[in-house]
Design a protein around this motif. Structure first.
Motif, short mmCIF file in Angstrom:
data_model
loop_
_atom_site.label_atom_id
_atom_site.label_comp_id
_atom_site.label_asym_id
_atom_site.label_seq_id
_atom_site.Cartn_x
_atom_site.Cartn_y
_atom_site.Cartn_z
N LEU A 49 2.67 10.47 14.58
CA LEU A 49 3.21 11.00 15.83
C LEU A 49 4.50 11.74 15.53
N LEU A 50 4.63 12.94 16.07
CA LEU A 50 5.85 13.72 15.88
C LEU A 50 6.60 13.81 17.20
N ASP A 51 7.88 13.42 17.18
CA ASP A 51 8.71 13.57 18.36
C ASP A 51 10.16 13.67 17.91
N ASN A 52 10.98 14.29 18.73
CA ASN A 52 12.43 14.21 18.54
C ASN A 52 13.09 14.33 19.90
N VAL A 53 14.30 13.82 20.01
CA VAL A 53 14.96 13.74 21.32
C VAL A 53 15.33 15.11 21.86
N ALA A 61 0.60 15.14 13.64
CA ALA A 61 0.55 15.96 12.43
C ALA A 61 -0.01 15.12 11.29
N LEU A 62 -0.34 15.80 10.19
CA LEU A 62 -0.77 15.08 9.00
C LEU A 62 0.38 14.24 8.46
N HIS A 63 0.08 13.03 8.00
CA HIS A 63 1.09 12.20 7.36
C HIS A 63 1.42 12.79 5.99
N ARG A 64 2.69 12.69 5.60
CA ARG A 64 3.13 13.28 4.32
C ARG A 64 2.31 12.77 3.14
N ALA A 65 1.93 11.50 3.19
CA ALA A 65 1.22 10.91 2.07
C ALA A 65 -0.16 11.53 1.85
N ILE A 66 -0.74 12.08 2.91
CA ILE A 66 -2.08 12.64 2.82
C ILE A 66 -2.06 14.14 2.53
N GLU A 67 -0.91 14.79 2.69
CA GLU A 67 -0.84 16.24 2.53
C GLU A 67 -1.33 16.73 1.17
N PRO A 68 -0.96 16.09 0.03
CA PRO A 68 -1.44 16.62 -1.25
C PRO A 68 -2.96 16.66 -1.36
N LYS A 69 -3.63 15.71 -0.71
CA LYS A 69 -5.09 15.68 -0.78
C LYS A 69 -5.72 16.73 0.12
N ILE A 70 -4.95 17.22 1.07
CA ILE A 70 -5.47 18.26 1.97
C ILE A 70 -5.08 19.65 1.49
N PHE A 71 -3.80 19.84 1.26
CA PHE A 71 -3.32 21.17 0.90
C PHE A 71 -3.52 21.51 -0.57
N GLY A 179 8.04 27.64 22.59
CA GLY A 179 6.82 26.97 22.99
C GLY A 179 6.91 25.48 22.66
N PRO A 180 5.88 24.70 23.03
CA PRO A 180 5.93 23.24 22.85
C PRO A 180 6.12 22.79 21.41
N LEU A 181 5.63 23.58 20.43
CA LEU A 181 5.65 23.11 19.03
C LEU A 181 6.85 23.59 18.22
N LEU A 182 7.61 24.55 18.73
CA LEU A 182 8.63 25.19 17.90
C LEU A 182 9.69 24.20 17.40
N ASP A 183 10.06 23.24 18.23
CA ASP A 183 11.10 22.29 17.83
C ASP A 183 10.50 21.00 17.27
N LEU A 184 9.19 20.93 17.17
CA LEU A 184 8.55 19.72 16.64
C LEU A 184 8.09 19.89 15.20
N MET A 185 7.63 21.09 14.85
CA MET A 185 6.92 21.26 13.58
C MET A 185 7.82 21.72 12.44
N ALA A 232 9.72 26.86 3.95
CA ALA A 232 9.97 26.51 5.34
C ALA A 232 8.71 26.43 6.16
N ALA A 233 7.57 26.28 5.54
CA ALA A 233 6.33 26.16 6.28
C ALA A 233 6.38 24.95 7.20
N PRO A 234 5.77 25.05 8.39
CA PRO A 234 5.83 23.93 9.35
C PRO A 234 5.05 22.72 8.85
N ASP A 235 5.41 21.57 9.43
CA ASP A 235 4.62 20.36 9.17
C ASP A 235 3.17 20.66 9.56
N SER A 236 2.25 20.12 8.78
CA SER A 236 0.84 20.36 9.05
C SER A 236 0.42 19.63 10.31
#
Length: 242
Positions: A49-53, A61-71, A179-185, A232-236
């Motif tokens: 889950l991605l959120d910030n105040v 988003a994809l969890h960091r631990a799984i990113e190498p297996k995907i990307f 937009g909704p994702l700009l400050d999250l990703m 600076a690519a966004p979180d997946s």
């Protein structure tokens, strides 16, 4: 099994983002046991889950631990799963730097976009919502400042269309807004200093651009060099189904 956690995750998968004032979102942000259950169920499928105040929405988003297996599945590390080209990622960072960083500063000083800059009592106000502090960027100014470096008008328009479709920005006539994702990703802690003192240092040394407040009566449905565009690519994020 908690039906509420199942419903929340299913809604996030379906709608991509949910507002922080949504009933289940407010619960997951305040109820530790419920949050732990949601996190565990997401983690079991490689998600988080991605959120910030500072943002008015949450997403997954994809969890960091799984990113190498995907990307890294094709022996070449992909910089995102949104289908963005290098100039598209660069445009995303430029927009993030010009919209989100000033918004964060206003939120931290408890100022709305149209507040008097000399309001000495602003810090005693509650933390303003993103929609009350976000500003718009004029398309003509963006084209004049970055058009030559981001593929000129044709490429700029194409990438703006992609970013709008993905939920990073909204187009309101000649104004580009958050937009909704700009400050999250985007990882603010990792990028802020590099953006301000690095690739976009010349932009932040200029006199401040005219602020264009964008009041919202209803919820909405970077870098100019190659190195920062890659880093600076966004979180997946898992795209919602159409």
């Amino acid at each position: 099994m908690n039906d509420d956690s199942q419903i929340l995750i299913a809604r996030l998968l379906t709608h991509q983002t949910l507002r922080r004032d949504d009933k289940l979102v407010k619960r997951v942000l305040s109820d530790e046991l419920f949050r732990a259950e949601v996190d565990a169920r997401l983690l079991a499928t490689g998600l988080k889950l991605l959120d910030n105040v500072y943002a008015d929405h949450v997403t997954i988003a994809l969890h960091r631990a799984i990113e190498p297996k995907i990307f890294g599945a094709r022996d070449v590390w992909q910089n995102n799963n949104f289908g963005l080209s290098r100039d598209g990622v660069a445009l995303l960072v430029v927009l993030w730097a010009q919209i989100i960083l000033p918004k964060r500063e206003r939120q931290e000083t408890h100022q709305h976009a149209d507040d008097d800059q000399n309001d000495m009592f602003g810090v005693e106000k509650p933390l303003p919502r993103a929609e009350d502090t976000s500003i718009g960027i004029a398309y003509k100014a963006l084209l004049a400042d970055f058009g030559d470096k981001l593929g000129k008008k044709t490429r700029l328009d194409m990438n703006l269309g992609i970013l709008a479709k993905l939920g990073f920005i909204e187009r309101r006539g000649d104004i580009i807004v958050e937009g909704p994702l700009l400050d999250l990703m985007m990882d603010t802690d990792q990028l802020k200093e590099r953006i301000i003192n690095g690739a976009l240092a010349d932009v932040f040394k200029r006199s401040p651009a005219q602020i264009i407040p964008v009041p919202r009566s209803a919820p909405p449905i970077a870098a100019n060099d190659d190195e920062v565009a890659d880093d600076a690519a966004p979180d997946s994020e898992l795209p919602a189904e159409d």
